[in-house]
Design an enzyme around this catalytic site. Sequence first.
Site, PDB file in Angstrom:
ATOM      1  N   GLU A  98     -22.238  -4.119 -23.318  1.00  0.00           N
ATOM      2  CA  GLU A  98     -23.198  -4.000 -22.216  1.00  0.00           C
ATOM      3  C   GLU A  98     -22.502  -3.398 -20.993  1.00  0.00           C
ATOM      4  O   GLU A  98     -21.867  -4.135 -20.223  1.00  0.00           O
ATOM      5  CB  GLU A  98     -23.733  -5.379 -21.841  1.00  0.00           C
ATOM      6  CG  GLU A  98     -24.468  -6.074 -22.961  1.00  0.00           C
ATOM      7  CD  GLU A  98     -25.459  -7.081 -22.421  1.00  0.00           C
ATOM      8  OE1 GLU A  98     -26.653  -6.906 -22.672  1.00  0.00           O
ATOM      9  OE2 GLU A  98     -25.049  -8.001 -21.707  1.00  0.00           O
ATOM     10  N   SER A 131     -30.621  -2.044 -20.063  1.00  0.00           N
ATOM     11  CA  SER A 131     -31.843  -1.265 -19.849  1.00  0.00           C
ATOM     12  C   SER A 131     -32.403  -0.686 -21.146  1.00  0.00           C
ATOM     13  O   SER A 131     -32.886   0.458 -21.164  1.00  0.00           O
ATOM     14  CB  SER A 131     -31.612  -0.163 -18.800  1.00  0.00           C
ATOM     15  OG  SER A 131     -31.317  -0.754 -17.544  1.00  0.00           O
ATOM     16  N   HIS A 171     -21.387 -13.105 -20.763  1.00  0.00           N
ATOM     17  CA  HIS A 171     -22.298 -12.113 -20.169  1.00  0.00           C
ATOM     18  C   HIS A 171     -21.729 -11.662 -18.823  1.00  0.00           C
ATOM     19  O   HIS A 171     -21.105 -12.445 -18.105  1.00  0.00           O
ATOM     20  CB  HIS A 171     -23.689 -12.736 -19.992  1.00  0.00           C
ATOM     21  CG  HIS A 171     -24.724 -11.729 -19.629  1.00  0.00           C
ATOM     22  ND1 HIS A 171     -24.894 -11.291 -18.337  1.00  0.00           N
ATOM     23  CD2 HIS A 171     -25.616 -11.047 -20.376  1.00  0.00           C
ATOM     24  CE1 HIS A 171     -25.856 -10.388 -18.306  1.00  0.00           C
ATOM     25  NE2 HIS A 171     -26.313 -10.219 -19.541  1.00  0.00           N
ATOM     26  N   GLU A 195     -23.020 -11.253 -16.051  1.00  0.00           N
ATOM     27  CA  GLU A 195     -23.451 -12.046 -14.886  1.00  0.00           C
ATOM     28  C   GLU A 195     -22.619 -13.317 -14.770  1.00  0.00           C
ATOM     29  O   GLU A 195     -22.335 -13.792 -13.674  1.00  0.00           O
ATOM     30  CB  GLU A 195     -24.951 -12.347 -14.980  1.00  0.00           C
ATOM     31  CG  GLU A 195     -25.776 -11.085 -14.716  1.00  0.00           C
ATOM     32  CD  GLU A 195     -27.128 -11.049 -15.374  1.00  0.00           C
ATOM     33  OE1 GLU A 195     -27.610 -12.087 -15.864  1.00  0.00           O
ATOM     34  OE2 GLU A 195     -27.725  -9.946 -15.413  1.00  0.00           O
ATOM     35  N   GLY A 241     -32.521  -7.757 -21.908  1.00  0.00           N
ATOM     36  CA  GLY A 241     -32.833  -8.609 -20.766  1.00  0.00           C
ATOM     37  C   GLY A 241     -34.290  -8.455 -20.368  1.00  0.00           C
ATOM     38  O   GLY A 241     -35.194  -9.012 -21.002  1.00  0.00           O
ATOM     39  N   GLY A 242     -34.531  -7.650 -19.341  1.00  0.00           N
ATOM     40  CA  GLY A 242     -35.874  -7.535 -18.775  1.00  0.00           C
ATOM     41  C   GLY A 242     -36.982  -7.302 -19.786  1.00  0.00           C
ATOM     42  O   GLY A 242     -38.030  -7.947 -19.725  1.00  0.00           O
ATOM     43  N   GLY A 282     -30.034  -4.189 -16.087  1.00  0.00           N
ATOM     44  CA  GLY A 282     -31.071  -4.425 -15.083  1.00  0.00           C
ATOM     45  C   GLY A 282     -31.247  -3.283 -14.093  1.00  0.00           C
ATOM     46  O   GLY A 282     -31.919  -3.439 -13.075  1.00  0.00           O
ATOM     47  N   ASN A 323     -32.378 -12.011 -24.029  1.00  0.00           N
ATOM     48  CA  ASN A 323     -31.703 -12.868 -23.050  1.00  0.00           C
ATOM     49  C   ASN A 323     -32.679 -13.084 -21.902  1.00  0.00           C
ATOM     50  O   ASN A 323     -32.881 -12.191 -21.080  1.00  0.00           O
ATOM     51  CB  ASN A 323     -30.418 -12.166 -22.575  1.00  0.00           C
ATOM     52  CG  ASN A 323     -29.766 -12.908 -21.415  1.00  0.00           C
ATOM     53  OD1 ASN A 323     -30.096 -14.060 -21.146  1.00  0.00           O
ATOM     54  ND2 ASN A 323     -28.842 -12.240 -20.742  1.00  0.00           N
ATOM     55  N   TRP A 324     -33.269 -14.261 -21.884  1.00  0.00           N
ATOM     56  CA  TRP A 324     -34.305 -14.529 -20.874  1.00  0.00           C
ATOM     57  C   TRP A 324     -33.705 -14.897 -19.518  1.00  0.00           C
ATOM     58  O   TRP A 324     -34.444 -15.121 -18.559  1.00  0.00           O
ATOM     59  CB  TRP A 324     -35.259 -15.642 -21.365  1.00  0.00           C
ATOM     60  CG  TRP A 324     -36.050 -15.263 -22.575  1.00  0.00           C
ATOM     61  CD1 TRP A 324     -35.972 -14.091 -23.275  1.00  0.00           C
ATOM     62  CD2 TRP A 324     -37.053 -16.045 -23.228  1.00  0.00           C
ATOM     63  NE1 TRP A 324     -36.856 -14.106 -24.323  1.00  0.00           N
ATOM     64  CE2 TRP A 324     -37.523 -15.297 -24.318  1.00  0.00           C
ATOM     65  CE3 TRP A 324     -37.597 -17.323 -23.010  1.00  0.00           C
ATOM     66  CZ2 TRP A 324     -38.520 -15.777 -25.186  1.00  0.00           C
ATOM     67  CZ3 TRP A 324     -38.572 -17.809 -23.860  1.00  0.00           C
ATOM     68  CH2 TRP A 324     -39.033 -17.040 -24.933  1.00  0.00           C
ATOM     69  N   LYS A 325     -32.389 -14.990 -19.462  1.00  0.00           N
ATOM     70  CA  LYS A 325     -31.690 -15.307 -18.199  1.00  0.00           C
ATOM     71  C   LYS A 325     -32.339 -16.531 -17.546  1.00  0.00           C
ATOM     72  O   LYS A 325     -32.770 -17.438 -18.238  1.00  0.00           O
ATOM     73  CB  LYS A 325     -31.687 -14.088 -17.269  1.00  0.00           C
ATOM     74  CG  LYS A 325     -31.201 -12.831 -17.967  1.00  0.00           C
ATOM     75  CD  LYS A 325     -30.881 -11.721 -17.014  1.00  0.00           C
ATOM     76  CE  LYS A 325     -30.534 -10.476 -17.802  1.00  0.00           C
ATOM     77  NZ  LYS A 325     -29.886  -9.459 -16.978  1.00  0.00           N
TER      78      LYS A 325
HETATM   79  C1  PEP Z   1     -28.757  -8.279 -20.300  1.00  0.00           C
HETATM   80  O1  PEP Z   1     -28.836  -8.987 -19.312  1.00  0.00           O
HETATM   81  O2  PEP Z   1     -28.096  -8.654 -21.266  1.00  0.00           O
HETATM   82  C2  PEP Z   1     -29.452  -6.994 -20.270  1.00  0.00           C
HETATM   83  C3  PEP Z   1     -29.127  -6.114 -21.148  1.00  0.00           C
HETATM   84  O3  PEP Z   1     -30.409  -6.811 -19.281  1.00  0.00           O
HETATM   85  P1  PEP Z   1     -31.447  -5.582 -19.173  1.00  0.00           P
HETATM   86  O4  PEP Z   1     -31.985  -5.324 -20.554  1.00  0.00           O
HETATM   87  O5  PEP Z   1     -32.486  -6.065 -18.232  1.00  0.00           O
HETATM   88  O6  PEP Z   1     -30.668  -4.418 -18.658  1.00  0.00           O
END
Ligand code: PEP
Length: 250
Positions: free
Chosen positions: A167, A212, A95, A97, A233-234, A173, A9-11
């Site tokens: 999640e 994470s 998601h 967010e 994500g990251g 994050g 997920n490149w957001k």
């Molecule tokens: C996400 O946004 O779906 C996510 C899992 O982010 P991160 O891996 O950065 O915690």
Amino acid sequence: MRKPIVAGNWKMHKTSREAAELAAEIKRELGDMDQVECVLCPPFTSLRAVREVIAGSRLQLGAQNCHWEKQGAFTGEVSAPMLLEEGCSYVIIGHSERRQYFGETDETVARRVRGALDAGLKTIVCVGETLAEREAGTTCSVVERQVRIGLSQVRAGEWDRVVVAYEPVWAIGTGRNATAEQAQEVHAWIRKILRELGGDAAERVRIQYGGSVKPDNAHELFSQPDVDGGLIGGASLKADSFAAIVRAAL
Ligand code: PEP
């Protein structure tokens, strides 16, 4: 046997040029990976650029949201048929967010899932509790509500196009991942609810863990019996760390 699925997920990161570069690096690392399904979810503006780069590889394209209507006066929104035509096979829905910053509710998640399935897309439906909910001991009831309502419009025969991403919001994050035991406990709970909703098909539904995930914790998380890959994500914004996480799902 469920085939693991790892999605990046490149957001709201990467212009189309940057996205094409990242996709090209990931393609070099993972382009012929067939034991793990790999999905890249760039921003809408980069879908076409990424599609062109990954064409001919096993990598798949996903979007980060879609509206429930096919078209209409919904300024700023994008519909599922539009995503399909751009080459998407997946769309992330609900998601945290989107829930936190854009007013997404379990009901709108359900409608978006319906719209995506109607268009022929596969869905990655996100659920997860906040830190306050975990500390209050309500994780299972919160996740149950999100799953039951969010997936309430999935029909028999469509479960193979549903992926659930667990999640925990406190892990997204933050660098603080759920332990493998914590993840497995909630994944098993989700699968129990899926059995009630979808019967035998629940055994085929992939449940990703997200929050994470990094190369050094991915293997332990993915080794749990009901953890079928991850939503990243990251760590999906660097080809080497994303590739290492995908390989941890083998
Ligand atoms: C996400 O946004 O779906 C996510 C899992 O982010 P991160 O891996 O950065 O915690």
